[in-house]
Design a protein around this motif. Sequence first.
Motif, short mmCIF file in Angstrom:
data_model
loop_
_atom_site.label_atom_id
_atom_site.label_comp_id
_atom_site.label_asym_id
_atom_site.label_seq_id
_atom_site.Cartn_x
_atom_site.Cartn_y
_atom_site.Cartn_z
N THR A 198 0.40 -16.04 34.15
CA THR A 198 0.75 -15.17 35.28
C THR A 198 2.25 -15.21 35.46
O THR A 198 2.84 -16.30 35.58
N LEU A 199 2.87 -14.05 35.47
CA LEU A 199 4.31 -13.96 35.69
C LEU A 199 4.55 -13.73 37.17
O LEU A 199 3.80 -13.01 37.84
N SER A 218 10.20 -13.93 27.07
CA SER A 218 10.97 -12.71 26.86
C SER A 218 10.06 -11.53 26.51
O SER A 218 10.23 -10.42 27.02
N LEU A 219 9.07 -11.78 25.63
CA LEU A 219 8.13 -10.72 25.26
C LEU A 219 7.31 -10.27 26.47
O LEU A 219 7.19 -9.07 26.74
N ALA A 220 6.76 -11.23 27.21
CA ALA A 220 5.91 -10.88 28.35
C ALA A 220 6.70 -10.14 29.44
O ALA A 220 6.25 -9.11 29.96
N LEU A 223 7.53 -6.53 28.43
CA LEU A 223 6.40 -5.61 28.55
C LEU A 223 6.15 -5.23 30.01
O LEU A 223 5.87 -4.05 30.31
N VAL A 224 6.27 -6.17 30.93
CA VAL A 224 6.06 -5.85 32.34
C VAL A 224 7.14 -4.92 32.87
O VAL A 224 6.87 -3.93 33.55
N ILE A 225 8.41 -5.22 32.56
CA ILE A 225 9.51 -4.38 33.04
C ILE A 225 9.42 -2.98 32.44
O ILE A 225 9.65 -1.98 33.13
N PHE A 279 -2.77 -12.72 27.93
CA PHE A 279 -1.59 -12.95 27.10
C PHE A 279 -1.52 -14.39 26.61
O PHE A 279 -1.20 -14.64 25.44
N GLY A 280 -1.81 -15.34 27.48
CA GLY A 280 -1.70 -16.74 27.11
C GLY A 280 -2.72 -17.21 26.10
O GLY A 280 -2.55 -18.27 25.49
#
Length: 392
Positions: A198-199, A218-220, A223-225, A279-280
């Motif tokens: 969870t970000l 950085s990847l996650a 993707l969210v941004i 994702f995790g």
Amino acid sequence: MIEPARSSVLPRAPAARLVSVTIGEYQALGSGTIELTISPRRTVLFAKGGSLASLLVQGIAEGAHIAVHALSDPEKPRHFRCEFEGEGGEHLVYAYDRRFQDLDDDDEPFPPSMRWEEHAARTDEANVDLWTVRDRRAVFGDGSRISLPSGVGALALAGESSDRVPEDARRIRAYLEGIRWLGLALARPPLEDRASVTLTGRSGVLWTSRGLDARLLSLASTLVIWFELYRDRYDKVVELCQRIGAPGVLAVQIMRDTTARADVAPQDRAGITFEGVDFGRLQDNVLRRLELLVALVDPDATALLIEEPEVAAVPGKIGALLEVIEACAEHRQIIISTKSPHVVDWARPEELRFVEKSRYHELSVRGLDFSELSAAQAHVASGGKLSTFLAS
């Protein structure tokens, strides 16, 4: 409520391209110096067995990263040199040299001290020094001088807004900052210890996740941004998943924090799933595919350093992945390590480099010599495969 996604321009051409790279005293590859000539579009590094080609790709990425950030890790390349050709035909050379003291004292509680030396020049018809750094002082081509903190070069200052560094330093820094390294191994816990991710953070500004490796974070967060603000980039990643034979649903869910007090910054939450898997908990090869596609779409990427793309490909779909790399890289340079005959066949004979160790364990990189190149080009022109030619 999610703000409307912003539009963006997909890949733009860099203002320079790499011509050659030299790294030296890189612990992973020994104490020697290795020089690699870079093809204008793609360079394919091939080694028979082992991981030498991938280690060389990693060394280039780490050398570029140290050049930008002036890091003091003695295990990374201590010598780094790169030659560029600008869009106007000018030639630029940049190099750093890091020297360490107190490396032999096992009882020393502090990191070894580092002496940073740096040099940049134009080597075309102008043939002038741009700047030199020695003894914590930068001397520029116009004669001006500035004092520097210990272990810092002028290129590290080029990210500042001041006018103390020449424009060429900003151009070199922008290229090196734009290098995207897509390594073979991901830093992850054992499969049984992997948990959902969870970000948290402020929407559209910063997303983070405690305990997540910086590369995966950085990847996650990207993707969210992109899902929030640059939906055309996000949609492009989804489209490319389809094209490489990985048609699962990529989904981002953002939960707004509506309970925060007015005097406290909101802590929104975001999650990412692919084919319904968090994702995790995604497999390494799935994460590597997503990472590669994001790098292809990223408009700030100048070069892609890809370790063994055949491992990230959907089984039986390496050709589709290579087609997407070819189509989407556009003006970016691609440097790839491989053990796969499919990737070798994708290259042109003049783009192939052999990474070899001599009987004295010295590492070298070479292309096909004149006679080999002529024979390989004739073989390919007649319908043969480059991998077959190399095996003959």
